[in-house]
Design a protein around this motif. Structure first.
Motif, mmCIF file in Angstrom:
data_model
loop_
_atom_site.group_PDB
_atom_site.id
_atom_site.type_symbol
_atom_site.label_atom_id
_atom_site.label_comp_id
_atom_site.label_asym_id
_atom_site.label_seq_id
_atom_site.Cartn_x
_atom_site.Cartn_y
_atom_site.Cartn_z
ATOM 1 N N GLN A 96 1.079 -1.474 0.015
ATOM 2 C CA GLN A 96 -0.270 0.134 -0.125
ATOM 3 C C GLN A 96 1.135 1.163 -0.311
ATOM 4 O O GLN A 96 2.000 1.195 0.680
ATOM 5 C CB GLN A 96 -0.537 0.380 0.876
ATOM 6 N N ARG A 97 0.468 2.112 -0.626
ATOM 7 C CA ARG A 97 1.841 3.331 -0.975
ATOM 8 C C ARG A 97 0.803 4.674 -0.973
ATOM 9 O O ARG A 97 -0.496 4.720 -1.195
ATOM 10 C CB ARG A 97 2.166 3.419 -2.549
ATOM 11 N N THR A 98 1.162 5.782 -0.070
ATOM 12 C CA THR A 98 -0.153 7.310 0.270
ATOM 13 C C THR A 98 -0.001 7.311 -0.660
ATOM 14 O O THR A 98 0.753 7.966 -2.246
ATOM 15 C CB THR A 98 0.728 7.805 1.060
ATOM 16 N N GLY A 99 -0.762 7.770 -1.458
ATOM 17 C CA GLY A 99 -1.274 8.860 -2.313
ATOM 18 C C GLY A 99 -0.627 9.997 -2.814
ATOM 19 O O GLY A 99 -0.648 10.677 -1.241
ATOM 20 N N THR A 100 0.091 10.489 -3.994
ATOM 21 C CA THR A 100 0.384 11.859 -4.034
ATOM 22 C C THR A 100 -0.412 12.801 -3.713
ATOM 23 O O THR A 100 0.066 14.121 -3.568
ATOM 24 C CB THR A 100 1.042 12.083 -5.536
ATOM 25 N N ARG A 101 -1.719 13.194 -4.053
ATOM 26 C CA ARG A 101 -2.035 14.072 -4.486
ATOM 27 C C ARG A 101 -2.783 13.938 -3.335
ATOM 28 O O ARG A 101 -3.500 15.422 -2.592
ATOM 29 C CB ARG A 101 -2.988 14.360 -5.290
ATOM 30 N N ASP A 102 -3.840 13.047 -2.629
ATOM 31 C CA ASP A 102 -4.524 12.735 -1.499
ATOM 32 C C ASP A 102 -3.873 11.689 -0.210
ATOM 33 O O ASP A 102 -4.290 10.541 -0.953
ATOM 34 C CB ASP A 102 -5.496 12.354 -1.713
ATOM 35 N N LYS A 103 -2.749 12.413 0.693
ATOM 36 C CA LYS A 103 -2.999 11.596 1.996
ATOM 37 C C LYS A 103 -3.367 10.377 2.393
ATOM 38 O O LYS A 103 -2.685 9.517 3.393
ATOM 39 C CB LYS A 103 -1.192 12.434 2.956
ATOM 40 N N ARG A 104 -5.105 11.106 2.473
ATOM 41 C CA ARG A 104 -5.559 9.858 2.933
ATOM 42 C C ARG A 104 -5.763 8.105 2.178
ATOM 43 O O ARG A 104 -6.637 7.321 2.577
ATOM 44 C CB ARG A 104 -7.228 10.667 3.573
ATOM 45 N N GLN A 105 -5.196 8.887 0.445
ATOM 46 C CA GLN A 105 -5.692 7.398 -0.417
ATOM 47 C C GLN A 105 -4.297 6.454 0.072
ATOM 48 O O GLN A 105 -3.174 7.069 0.106
ATOM 49 C CB GLN A 105 -5.731 7.536 -1.438
ATOM 50 N N ARG A 106 -5.116 5.231 0.271
ATOM 51 C CA ARG A 106 -4.261 3.921 0.097
ATOM 52 C C ARG A 106 -3.860 3.328 -1.662
ATOM 53 O O ARG A 106 -5.385 3.169 -1.721
ATOM 54 C CB ARG A 106 -4.181 3.110 1.543
ATOM 55 N N LYS A 107 -3.284 3.303 -1.740
ATOM 56 C CA LYS A 107 -2.756 3.184 -3.472
ATOM 57 C C LYS A 107 -2.656 1.905 -3.223
ATOM 58 O O LYS A 107 -1.292 1.663 -2.745
ATOM 59 C CB LYS A 107 -1.764 3.813 -4.549
ATOM 60 N N LEU A 108 -3.304 0.498 -4.033
ATOM 61 C CA LEU A 108 -2.906 -0.470 -4.086
ATOM 62 C C LEU A 108 -1.846 -0.654 -5.092
ATOM 63 O O LEU A 108 -1.898 -0.903 -6.057
ATOM 64 C CB LEU A 108 -3.698 -1.757 -3.473
ATOM 65 N N HIS A 109 -0.277 -1.809 -4.832
ATOM 66 C CA HIS A 109 0.195 -2.291 -5.829
ATOM 67 C C HIS A 109 0.648 -3.874 -5.465
ATOM 68 O O HIS A 109 0.777 -4.158 -4.474
ATOM 69 C CB HIS A 109 1.585 -1.540 -5.948
ATOM 70 N N ALA A 110 0.853 -4.738 -6.448
ATOM 71 C CA ALA A 110 1.173 -6.207 -6.096
ATOM 72 C C ALA A 110 2.484 -5.680 -6.213
ATOM 73 O O ALA A 110 3.375 -4.965 -6.905
ATOM 74 C CB ALA A 110 0.367 -6.644 -7.064
ATOM 75 N N THR A 111 3.549 -6.034 -5.585
ATOM 76 C CA THR A 111 4.965 -6.450 -5.282
ATOM 77 C C THR A 111 5.455 -7.635 -6.703
ATOM 78 O O THR A 111 4.792 -8.126 -7.227
ATOM 79 C CB THR A 111 5.804 -6.975 -3.986
ATOM 80 N N ALA A 112 6.738 -7.953 -7.110
ATOM 81 C CA ALA A 112 7.034 -8.898 -7.840
ATOM 82 C C ALA A 112 6.739 -10.415 -7.638
ATOM 83 O O ALA A 112 6.440 -10.639 -8.042
ATOM 84 C CB ALA A 112 8.312 -8.812 -7.809
ATOM 85 N N THR A 113 6.428 -10.091 -5.702
ATOM 86 C CA THR A 113 5.780 -11.438 -6.071
ATOM 87 C C THR A 113 4.667 -11.550 -6.340
ATOM 88 O O THR A 113 3.905 -12.997 -6.547
ATOM 89 C CB THR A 113 6.894 -11.682 -4.578
ATOM 90 N N GLY A 114 4.163 -10.757 -5.561
ATOM 91 C CA GLY A 114 2.654 -10.689 -6.092
ATOM 92 C C GLY A 114 2.461 -10.563 -7.320
ATOM 93 O O GLY A 114 1.364 -11.354 -8.448
ATOM 94 N N ARG A 115 2.759 -10.069 -8.234
ATOM 95 C CA ARG A 115 2.353 -10.050 -9.910
ATOM 96 C C ARG A 115 3.015 -10.915 -10.469
ATOM 97 O O ARG A 115 2.117 -11.935 -11.431
ATOM 98 C CB ARG A 115 3.570 -9.225 -10.357
ATOM 99 N N ASP A 116 4.109 -12.072 -9.605
ATOM 100 C CA ASP A 116 4.682 -13.458 -10.617
ATOM 101 C C ASP A 116 3.257 -14.842 -10.456
ATOM 102 O O ASP A 116 3.211 -15.458 -10.780
ATOM 103 C CB ASP A 116 5.846 -13.676 -9.882
ATOM 104 N N LEU A 117 2.718 -14.730 -8.513
ATOM 105 C CA LEU A 117 1.601 -15.299 -8.509
ATOM 106 C C LEU A 117 0.454 -15.483 -9.812
ATOM 107 O O LEU A 117 -0.238 -16.097 -9.932
ATOM 108 C CB LEU A 117 1.351 -15.702 -7.104
#
Length: 168
Positions: A96-117
Motif C-alpha cells: 500500500q502506498r500513500t496517494g500523491t495528491r490525497d495523503k489519506r488514499q492508499r494505492k494498492l500495488h502488487a509486489t514482484a512476488t504478487g505479480r508472479d503469483l
C-alpha cells in the motif's frame, strides 16, 4: 476433442418458457468450479483462498487502484477486504502506498512476488479458456463475451465495460 453436448442442452432454446435451464445452471456451476479449482490448489500452498485471488488479480491488473475502487469491483464489505488485504500485505504480495495528491488514499500495488503469483494463476485460467474456445470453434470468443456480458446485472454492465477498457 470436445465433449458432445447432451441432447437436453441442445434442445433448451426450444423448451417452453416456463422450463428452468437446470442443465445450463449446473454446467455453469461445474465450469466455475474447475475454473477456480486450478488456482485454488496453488493458493492453498500459501494459505490463501479465493478472496485472496480476486484481490491479487485486480491489484495486479490495475496498479495504483484505491481501496474504494477495489471494494466497488469486488462488492464486498470493507471488513472482509481488510482481513484479506492485511494478509497479502504482511506476506509480501501487495503493498500500500500513500496517494500523491490525497495523503489519506492508499494505492494498492502488487509486489514482484504478487505479480508472479497473479500471472501464474491467470495463465492456468487462460489455458482452460483457450481449450474451451478452441473446442467451441471459430467466433466463439465473441459469442462467449456477449453471453458473459449478458449475465452481468444490466445496471452494472457500463461500469464493467469501462473497467475492461481501462485494463487493456
Amino acid at each position: 476433442m470436445s465433449a458432445p453436448i447432451p441432447s437436453q442442452i441442445r434442445s433448451l432454446p426450444d423448451a417452453p418458457s416456463d422450463a428452468l435451464p437446470y442443465d445450463l445452471i449446473e454446467l455453469f456451476f461445474f465450469a466455475y468450479r474447475d475454473f477456480v479449482g486450478d488456482p485454488d490448489r496453488i493458493l492453498a500452498d500459501y494459505g490463501f483462498g479465493r478472496a485472496h485471488h480476486r484481490v491479487l488479480h485486480f491489484v495486479q491488473r490495475r496498479p495504483g487502484m484505491t481501496i474504494a475502487e477495489l471494494l466497488d469491483i469486488l462488492q464486498i464489505t470493507k471488513q472482509s477486504l481488510n482481513r484479506v488485504l492485511k494478509e497479502l500485505v504482511e506476506t509480501g504480495f501487495v503493498e500500500q502506498r500513500t496517494g500523491t495528491r490525497d495523503k489519506r488514499q492508499r494505492k494498492l500495488h502488487a509486489t514482484a512476488t504478487g505479480r508472479d503469483l497473479a500471472i501464474r494463476l491467470a495463465e492456468l485460467q487462460s489455458k482452460r479458456i483457450a481449450r474451451a474456445l478452441d473446442a467451441a470453434g471459430p467466433g466463439a470468443a465473441a459469442i462467449v463475451a456477449r453471453y458473459l456480458t449478458g449475465m452481468i446485472d444490466p445496471a452494472a454492465q457500463r461500469g464493467v465495460m469501462a473497467h475492461l477498457a481501462g485494463s487493456g
